[in-house]
Design an enzyme around this catalytic site. Structure first.
Site, PDB file in Angstrom:
ATOM      1  N   LYS A  74      10.671   5.245  -7.109  1.00 54.70           N
ATOM      2  CA  LYS A  74       9.696   4.547  -7.317  1.00 54.70           C
ATOM      3  C   LYS A  74       8.903   4.959  -8.585  1.00 54.70           C
ATOM      4  O   LYS A  74       9.121   6.435  -9.011  1.00 54.70           O
ATOM      5  CB  LYS A  74       8.577   4.261  -6.210  1.00 54.70           C
ATOM      6  CG  LYS A  74       9.473   3.568  -5.126  1.00 54.70           C
ATOM      7  CD  LYS A  74       8.739   3.428  -3.974  1.00 54.70           C
ATOM      8  CE  LYS A  74       9.285   2.592  -2.697  1.00 54.70           C
ATOM      9  NZ  LYS A  74       8.443   2.293  -1.673  1.00 54.70           N
TER      10      LYS A  74
ATOM     11  N   TYR B 215      10.703  -7.344  -2.697  1.00 57.54           N
ATOM     12  CA  TYR B 215       9.853  -7.280  -1.527  1.00 57.54           C
ATOM     13  C   TYR B 215       9.397  -8.481  -0.931  1.00 57.54           C
ATOM     14  O   TYR B 215       8.610  -8.386  -0.367  1.00 57.54           O
ATOM     15  CB  TYR B 215       8.943  -6.333  -1.836  1.00 57.54           C
ATOM     16  CG  TYR B 215       9.274  -4.893  -1.969  1.00 57.54           C
ATOM     17  CD1 TYR B 215       9.763  -3.955  -0.828  1.00 57.54           C
ATOM     18  CD2 TYR B 215       9.045  -4.061  -3.097  1.00 57.54           C
ATOM     19  CE1 TYR B 215       9.956  -2.793  -0.809  1.00 57.54           C
ATOM     20  CE2 TYR B 215       9.381  -2.731  -2.946  1.00 57.54           C
ATOM     21  CZ  TYR B 215       9.821  -2.246  -2.017  1.00 57.54           C
ATOM     22  OH  TYR B 215      10.038  -0.747  -1.845  1.00 57.54           O
TER      23      TYR B 215
ATOM     24  N   ASN C 293       5.060   6.625  -2.174  1.00 62.45           N
ATOM     25  CA  ASN C 293       5.982   7.323  -1.288  1.00 62.45           C
ATOM     26  C   ASN C 293       7.627   7.429  -1.895  1.00 62.45           C
ATOM     27  O   ASN C 293       8.525   7.579  -1.251  1.00 62.45           O
ATOM     28  CB  ASN C 293       6.294   6.439   0.172  1.00 62.45           C
ATOM     29  CG  ASN C 293       6.916   5.192   0.050  1.00 62.45           C
ATOM     30  OD1 ASN C 293       7.111   4.511  -0.976  1.00 62.45           O
ATOM     31  ND2 ASN C 293       6.947   4.503   1.053  1.00 62.45           N
TER      32      ASN C 293
ATOM     33  N   HIS D 272      12.615   4.060  -2.498  1.00 62.22           N
ATOM     34  CA  HIS D 272      12.976   2.791  -1.517  1.00 62.22           C
ATOM     35  C   HIS D 272      14.525   3.088  -0.998  1.00 62.22           C
ATOM     36  O   HIS D 272      15.404   3.536  -1.794  1.00 62.22           O
ATOM     37  CB  HIS D 272      12.902   1.455  -2.389  1.00 62.22           C
ATOM     38  CG  HIS D 272      13.726   0.450  -1.531  1.00 62.22           C
ATOM     39  ND1 HIS D 272      13.021  -0.337  -0.721  1.00 62.22           N
ATOM     40  CD2 HIS D 272      14.994  -0.048  -1.672  1.00 62.22           C
ATOM     41  CE1 HIS D 272      14.086  -1.283  -0.092  1.00 62.22           C
ATOM     42  NE2 HIS D 272      15.212  -0.981  -0.932  1.00 62.22           N
TER      43      HIS D 272
ATOM     44  N   GLU E 208      20.123  -6.550  -1.626  1.00 65.81           N
ATOM     45  CA  GLU E 208      19.685  -5.710  -2.627  1.00 65.81           C
ATOM     46  C   GLU E 208      20.484  -5.187  -3.777  1.00 65.81           C
ATOM     47  O   GLU E 208      19.968  -4.957  -4.853  1.00 65.81           O
ATOM     48  CB  GLU E 208      18.553  -4.631  -1.950  1.00 65.81           C
ATOM     49  CG  GLU E 208      17.668  -5.114  -1.204  1.00 65.81           C
ATOM     50  CD  GLU E 208      16.945  -3.969  -0.290  1.00 65.81           C
ATOM     51  OE1 GLU E 208      15.888  -4.357   0.308  1.00 65.81           O
ATOM     52  OE2 GLU E 208      17.336  -2.824  -0.545  1.00 65.81           O
TER      53      GLU E 208
HETATM   54  P1  RTP Z   1      10.814   0.883   1.426  1.00 67.71           P
HETATM   55  O1  RTP Z   1      11.361  -0.669   1.768  1.00 67.71           O
HETATM   56  O2  RTP Z   1      10.043   1.008  -0.021  1.00 67.71           O
HETATM   57  O3  RTP Z   1      12.182   1.558   1.376  1.00 67.71           O
HETATM   58  O4  RTP Z   1       9.940   1.469   2.331  1.00 67.71           O
HETATM   59  P2  RTP Z   1      10.434   1.325   4.164  1.00 67.71           P
HETATM   60  O5  RTP Z   1      11.494   0.492   4.314  1.00 67.71           O
HETATM   61  O6  RTP Z   1      10.119   2.796   4.648  1.00 67.71           O
HETATM   62  O7  RTP Z   1       8.932   0.501   4.527  1.00 67.71           O
HETATM   63  P3  RTP Z   1       8.669  -0.961   4.527  1.00 67.71           P
HETATM   64  O8  RTP Z   1       8.131  -1.266   6.073  1.00 67.71           O
HETATM   65  O9  RTP Z   1       9.779  -1.801   4.127  1.00 67.71           O
HETATM   66  O10 RTP Z   1       7.542  -1.102   3.570  1.00 67.71           O
HETATM   67  C1  RTP Z   1       7.887  -1.324   2.327  1.00 67.71           C
HETATM   68  C2  RTP Z   1       6.915  -0.457   1.497  1.00 67.71           C
HETATM   69  O11 RTP Z   1       5.580  -1.272   1.568  1.00 67.71           O
HETATM   70  C3  RTP Z   1       4.512   0.008   1.525  1.00 67.71           C
HETATM   71  N1  RTP Z   1       3.902  -0.179   2.949  1.00 67.71           N
HETATM   72  N2  RTP Z   1       2.584  -0.082   3.080  1.00 67.71           N
HETATM   73  N3  RTP Z   1      -0.301   0.255   4.095  1.00 67.71           N
HETATM   74  C4  RTP Z   1       0.768  -0.073   4.938  1.00 67.71           C
HETATM   75  O12 RTP Z   1       0.812  -0.239   6.353  1.00 67.71           O
HETATM   76  C5  RTP Z   1       2.037  -0.071   4.481  1.00 67.71           C
HETATM   77  N4  RTP Z   1       3.154  -0.358   5.074  1.00 67.71           N
HETATM   78  C6  RTP Z   1       4.297  -0.367   4.118  1.00 67.71           C
HETATM   79  C7  RTP Z   1       5.261   1.334   1.619  1.00 67.71           C
HETATM   80  O13 RTP Z   1       5.110   1.831   0.344  1.00 67.71           O
HETATM   81  C8  RTP Z   1       6.635   0.918   1.861  1.00 67.71           C
HETATM   82  O14 RTP Z   1       7.333   1.815   1.356  1.00 67.71           O
HETATM   83 MG    MG Z   2      11.793  -1.340   3.529  1.00 66.00          MG
END
Ligand code: RTP
Ligand code: MG
Length: 142
Positions: free
Chosen positions: A11, A51, A114, A117, A128
Site C-alpha cells: 500500500k 474494495y 496498514n 493487502h 483480485e
Molecule cells: P486488506 O483487505 O486490505 O488486505 O485488509 P484485511 O483483509 O486485513 O481487512 P478488511 O476487513 O478486508 O478491510 C480492508 C481495509 O479496510 C480498512 N479497515 N478499516 N476502521 C476500521 O474499522 C477498518 N476496518 C478495516 C483497513 O485498512 C483494511 O486493510
Molecule cells: Mg480484506
C-alpha cells in the site's frame, strides 16, 4: 498442500517508506514466489471497484482515499497454501494487534495505513488476480 496464487498489494504507506524490497524478501524467504508485479497509482474508480465488497462500511471512503494517496506495488504470489501463508505473513488488519515479526507489526502505523493487502480466500484471490492481471487467467492451472 495445493499450489495457489494470491493477490498482494504493498500500500502507499509502505511504498513511501521505501520497504518494497524488505517486504518482497519476506515473501521469498517464506516460499512465496513473485510471478507477476507492477507499480500503479490507482484511480478512485479502480480503488473503489477493488474494495467494492466494503462499499457500505463506514471506513470505505477513507480506505479509497488512502489507497489513491500514492503509488502501490501490486503482485501475484504463488506457492503452497499461498493465500493463508500471505495472510499469516501480513498479520492482523490492525497493526497494534498483529503478531510480532509480521509485516504489519513491523511496517504499519495504523488500521488505515496498514502496509499490505492480501486476498482472503480462493474466490477473492481469483477475482483480485484477474482484476489487476487479466492476462494471467489464460494461463491459470499451468
Ligand atoms: P486488506 O483487505 O486490505 O488486505 O485488509 P484485511 O483483509 O486485513 O481487512 P478488511 O476487513 O478486508 O478491510 C480492508 C481495509 O479496510 C480498512 N479497515 N478499516 N476502521 C476500521 O474499522 C477498518 N476496518 C478495516 C483497513 O485498512 C483494511 O486493510
Ligand atoms: Mg480484506
Amino acid at each position: 498442500m495445493a499450489i495457489e496464487r494470491t493477490l498482494s498489494i504493498i500500500k502507499p504507506d509502505a511504498v513511501a517508506k521505501n520497504v518494497i524490497g524488505k517486504i518482497y524478501s519476506r515473501f521469498e524467504s517464506n516460499g512465496l514466489k513473485i510471478v507477476a508485479s507492477k507499480m500503479a497509482w490507482l484511480s478512485p474508480q479502480e480503488a473503489g471497484q477493488f474494495y467494492a465488497v466494503h462499499k457500505e462500511r463506514p471506513f470505505f471512503k477513507d480506505l479509497v482515499a488512502f489507497m489513491i494517496s500514492g503509488p502501490v506495488m501490486i503482485q501475484v504470489l504463488e506457492g503452497d497454501n499461498a493465500i493463508a501463508k500471505n495472510r499469516e505473513l501480513m498479520g492482523a488488519t490492525d497493526p497494534k494487534k498483529a503478531e510480532p515479526g509480521t509485516i504489519r507489526a513491523d511496517f504499519a502505523e495504523s488500521i488505515d495505513a496498514n502496509a499490505v493487502h492480501g486476498s482472503d480466500g480462493p474466490d477473492t484471490a481469483k477475482v483480485e488476480v484477474a482484476f489487476f492481471f487479466p492476462e494471467m487467467n489464460v494461463y491459470s492451472g499451468r
